[in-house]
Design a protein around this motif. Structure first.
Motif, PDB file in Angstrom:
ATOM      1  N   ASP A 210       1.323  10.803   8.782  1.00  0.00           N
ATOM      2  CA  ASP A 210       2.734  10.629   8.449  1.00  0.00           C
ATOM      3  C   ASP A 210       2.787   9.397   7.573  1.00  0.00           C
ATOM      4  O   ASP A 210       2.517   8.282   8.028  1.00  0.00           O
ATOM      5  N   THR A 211       3.108   9.592   6.297  1.00  0.00           N
ATOM      6  CA  THR A 211       3.012   8.512   5.328  1.00  0.00           C
ATOM      7  C   THR A 211       4.107   8.650   4.281  1.00  0.00           C
ATOM      8  O   THR A 211       5.034   9.450   4.447  1.00  0.00           O
ATOM      9  N   GLU A 212       4.000   7.896   3.214  1.00  0.00           N
ATOM     10  CA  GLU A 212       4.918   7.991   2.083  1.00  0.00           C
ATOM     11  C   GLU A 212       4.124   8.178   0.806  1.00  0.00           C
ATOM     12  O   GLU A 212       3.064   7.580   0.631  1.00  0.00           O
ATOM     13  N   LEU A 213       4.657   9.014  -0.076  1.00  0.00           N
ATOM     14  CA  LEU A 213       4.147   9.153  -1.441  1.00  0.00           C
ATOM     15  C   LEU A 213       5.334   9.017  -2.370  1.00  0.00           C
ATOM     16  O   LEU A 213       6.377   9.640  -2.140  1.00  0.00           O
TER      17      LEU A 213
ATOM     18  N   GLN B  14       0.827  -1.189   0.000  1.00  0.00           N
ATOM     19  CA  GLN B  14       0.000   0.000   0.000  1.00  0.00           C
ATOM     20  C   GLN B  14       0.869   1.250   0.000  1.00  0.00           C
ATOM     21  O   GLN B  14       0.609   2.185  -0.735  1.00  0.00           O
ATOM     22  N   ALA B  15       1.928   1.281   0.804  1.00  0.00           N
ATOM     23  CA  ALA B  15       2.805   2.445   0.858  1.00  0.00           C
ATOM     24  C   ALA B  15       3.445   2.691  -0.501  1.00  0.00           C
ATOM     25  O   ALA B  15       3.566   3.831  -0.930  1.00  0.00           O
ATOM     26  N   ALA B  16       3.845   1.632  -1.187  1.00  0.00           N
ATOM     27  CA  ALA B  16       4.485   1.785  -2.486  1.00  0.00           C
ATOM     28  C   ALA B  16       3.508   2.285  -3.537  1.00  0.00           C
ATOM     29  O   ALA B  16       3.900   2.961  -4.482  1.00  0.00           O
ATOM     30  N   GLU B  17       2.235   1.972  -3.391  1.00  0.00           N
ATOM     31  CA  GLU B  17       1.235   2.358  -4.380  1.00  0.00           C
ATOM     32  C   GLU B  17       0.602   3.721  -4.108  1.00  0.00           C
ATOM     33  O   GLU B  17      -0.133   4.215  -4.930  1.00  0.00           O
TER      34      GLU B  17
ATOM     35  N   GLY C  91       7.407   6.782  -2.545  1.00  0.00           N
ATOM     36  CA  GLY C  91       8.552   6.261  -1.825  1.00  0.00           C
ATOM     37  C   GLY C  91       9.257   7.263  -0.920  1.00  0.00           C
ATOM     38  O   GLY C  91      10.293   6.946  -0.348  1.00  0.00           O
ATOM     39  N   GLU C  92       8.718   8.451  -0.779  1.00  0.00           N
ATOM     40  CA  GLU C  92       9.333   9.483   0.058  1.00  0.00           C
ATOM     41  C   GLU C  92       8.433   9.792   1.253  1.00  0.00           C
ATOM     42  O   GLU C  92       7.208   9.863   1.109  1.00  0.00           O
ATOM     43  N   PRO C  93       9.007  10.021   2.437  1.00  0.00           N
ATOM     44  CA  PRO C  93       8.179  10.379   3.605  1.00  0.00           C
ATOM     45  C   PRO C  93       7.589  11.781   3.449  1.00  0.00           C
ATOM     46  O   PRO C  93       8.293  12.708   3.036  1.00  0.00           O
ATOM     47  N   VAL C  94       6.304  11.910   3.734  1.00  0.00           N
ATOM     48  CA  VAL C  94       5.602  13.196   3.684  1.00  0.00           C
ATOM     49  C   VAL C  94       4.629  13.264   4.855  1.00  0.00           C
ATOM     50  O   VAL C  94       4.303  12.248   5.467  1.00  0.00           O
ATOM     51  N   THR C  95       4.165  14.465   5.149  1.00  0.00           N
ATOM     52  CA  THR C  95       3.096  14.644   6.122  1.00  0.00           C
ATOM     53  C   THR C  95       1.899  15.212   5.374  1.00  0.00           C
ATOM     54  O   THR C  95       2.013  16.219   4.679  1.00  0.00           O
ATOM     55  N   VAL C  96       0.768  14.540   5.501  1.00  0.00           N
ATOM     56  CA  VAL C  96      -0.466  14.949   4.831  1.00  0.00           C
ATOM     57  C   VAL C  96      -1.419  15.505   5.881  1.00  0.00           C
ATOM     58  O   VAL C  96      -1.661  14.861   6.902  1.00  0.00           O
ATOM     59  N   TYR C  97      -1.927  16.706   5.613  1.00  0.00           N
ATOM     60  CA  TYR C  97      -2.899  17.354   6.504  1.00  0.00           C
ATOM     61  C   TYR C  97      -4.224  17.474   5.764  1.00  0.00           C
ATOM     62  O   TYR C  97      -4.253  17.855   4.599  1.00  0.00           O
ATOM     63  N   THR C  98      -5.316  17.149   6.448  1.00  0.00           N
ATOM     64  CA  THR C  98      -6.635  17.430   5.877  1.00  0.00           C
ATOM     65  C   THR C  98      -7.288  18.536   6.696  1.00  0.00           C
ATOM     66  O   THR C  98      -7.008  18.690   7.879  1.00  0.00           O
ATOM     67  N   THR C  99      -8.147  19.293   6.036  1.00  0.00           N
ATOM     68  CA  THR C  99      -9.024  20.227   6.744  1.00  0.00           C
ATOM     69  C   THR C  99     -10.443  19.774   6.465  1.00  0.00           C
ATOM     70  O   THR C  99     -10.751  19.290   5.371  1.00  0.00           O
ATOM     71  N   CYS C 100     -11.294  19.916   7.472  1.00  0.00           N
ATOM     72  CA  CYS C 100     -12.662  19.436   7.356  1.00  0.00           C
ATOM     73  C   CYS C 100     -13.665  20.551   7.596  1.00  0.00           C
ATOM     74  O   CYS C 100     -13.389  21.511   8.317  1.00  0.00           O
ATOM     75  N   SER C 101     -14.830  20.370   7.013  1.00  0.00           N
ATOM     76  CA  SER C 101     -15.946  21.283   7.235  1.00  0.00           C
ATOM     77  C   SER C 101     -16.518  21.031   8.628  1.00  0.00           C
ATOM     78  O   SER C 101     -16.188  20.023   9.264  1.00  0.00           O
ATOM     79  N   PRO C 102     -17.411  21.909   9.092  1.00  0.00           N
ATOM     80  CA  PRO C 102     -18.059  21.644  10.390  1.00  0.00           C
ATOM     81  C   PRO C 102     -18.821  20.312  10.409  1.00  0.00           C
ATOM     82  O   PRO C 102     -19.026  19.735  11.462  1.00  0.00           O
ATOM     83  N   GLU C 103     -19.203  19.820   9.221  1.00  0.00           N
ATOM     84  CA  GLU C 103     -19.901  18.535   9.122  1.00  0.00           C
ATOM     85  C   GLU C 103     -18.924  17.362   9.070  1.00  0.00           C
ATOM     86  O   GLU C 103     -19.321  16.226   8.833  1.00  0.00           O
TER      87      GLU C 103
END
Length: 182
Positions: A84-87, A40-43, A89-101
């Motif tokens: 904290d994941t990989e995209l 999964q990380a590789a894909e 093959g490189e380590p990255v940090t992914v942030y999401t923002t969400c609506s009040p819902e």
């Protein structure tokens, strides 16, 4: 203290992203099969990250290796998640923002955190990843007179991507194309 710093840096980035709203569809190449662990990380690619947009936060909690809830310092407002994941093959940090819902509104990918210089090769690789994922032509934006940020943009029918370079920090913002951006 680390959470406060991440929250402050993330909030500043989100403010900038909201000012430049947009994102590009990147479902191509995300694959349809189920994968686990290192497969999964590789894909994992931009299509998987872009697919978070519009989903219920609860449905994204275990994706990309699992995300940590991100709340305002006072614990009152839910911001989104931090992964904290990989995209590619490189380590990255992914942030999401969400609506009040609690629907994912946007995604920010911190490719680098400022601890090392961003190389021309690394920048070119990420420009290639976004171009390949979107099938759209890259548009270089003028350097910001106020911050010195360099930006590159891609737009498709559904999303808008902005790759930003500020000194040693390289980020990618992914937003839905709404209003005049559609």
């Amino acid at each position: 203290m680390k959470m406060k710093k991440k929250g402050l840096v993330f909030s500043a980035f989100v403010l900038g992203a909201l000012l430049l709203m947009g994102c590009a569809s990147a479902t191509a190449g995300s694959g349809g099969g189920e994968a686990t662990g290192s497969e999964q990380a590789a894909e994992q690619d931009l299509g998987m990250v872009c697919a978070l947009i519009g989903k219920d936060d609860a449905d994204t909690a275990d994706l990309l290796g699992g995300g940590e809830e991100n709340w305002t310092e006072d614990g009152v407002t839910f911001i989104g998640r931090i992964y904290d994941t990989e995209l590619y093959g490189e380590p990255v940090t992914v942030y999401t923002t969400c609506s009040p819902e609690k629907k994912v509104d946007s995604v920010s990918i911190w490719i680098t955190d400022g601890s090392q210089a961003v190389t021309e090769e690394q920048l070119a690789e990420w420009q290639g990843y976004v171009t390949d994922a979107t099938g759209a032509e890259m548009q270089q934006m003028p350097v910001s007179a106020e911050s010195g940020t360099q930006s590159w943009e891609w737009q498709t029918e559904d999303h808008f991507y902005t790759l930003r370079l500020l000194e040693n920090i390289l980020t990618l913002g992914i937003n839905p194309a709404v209003g005049e951006l559609q």
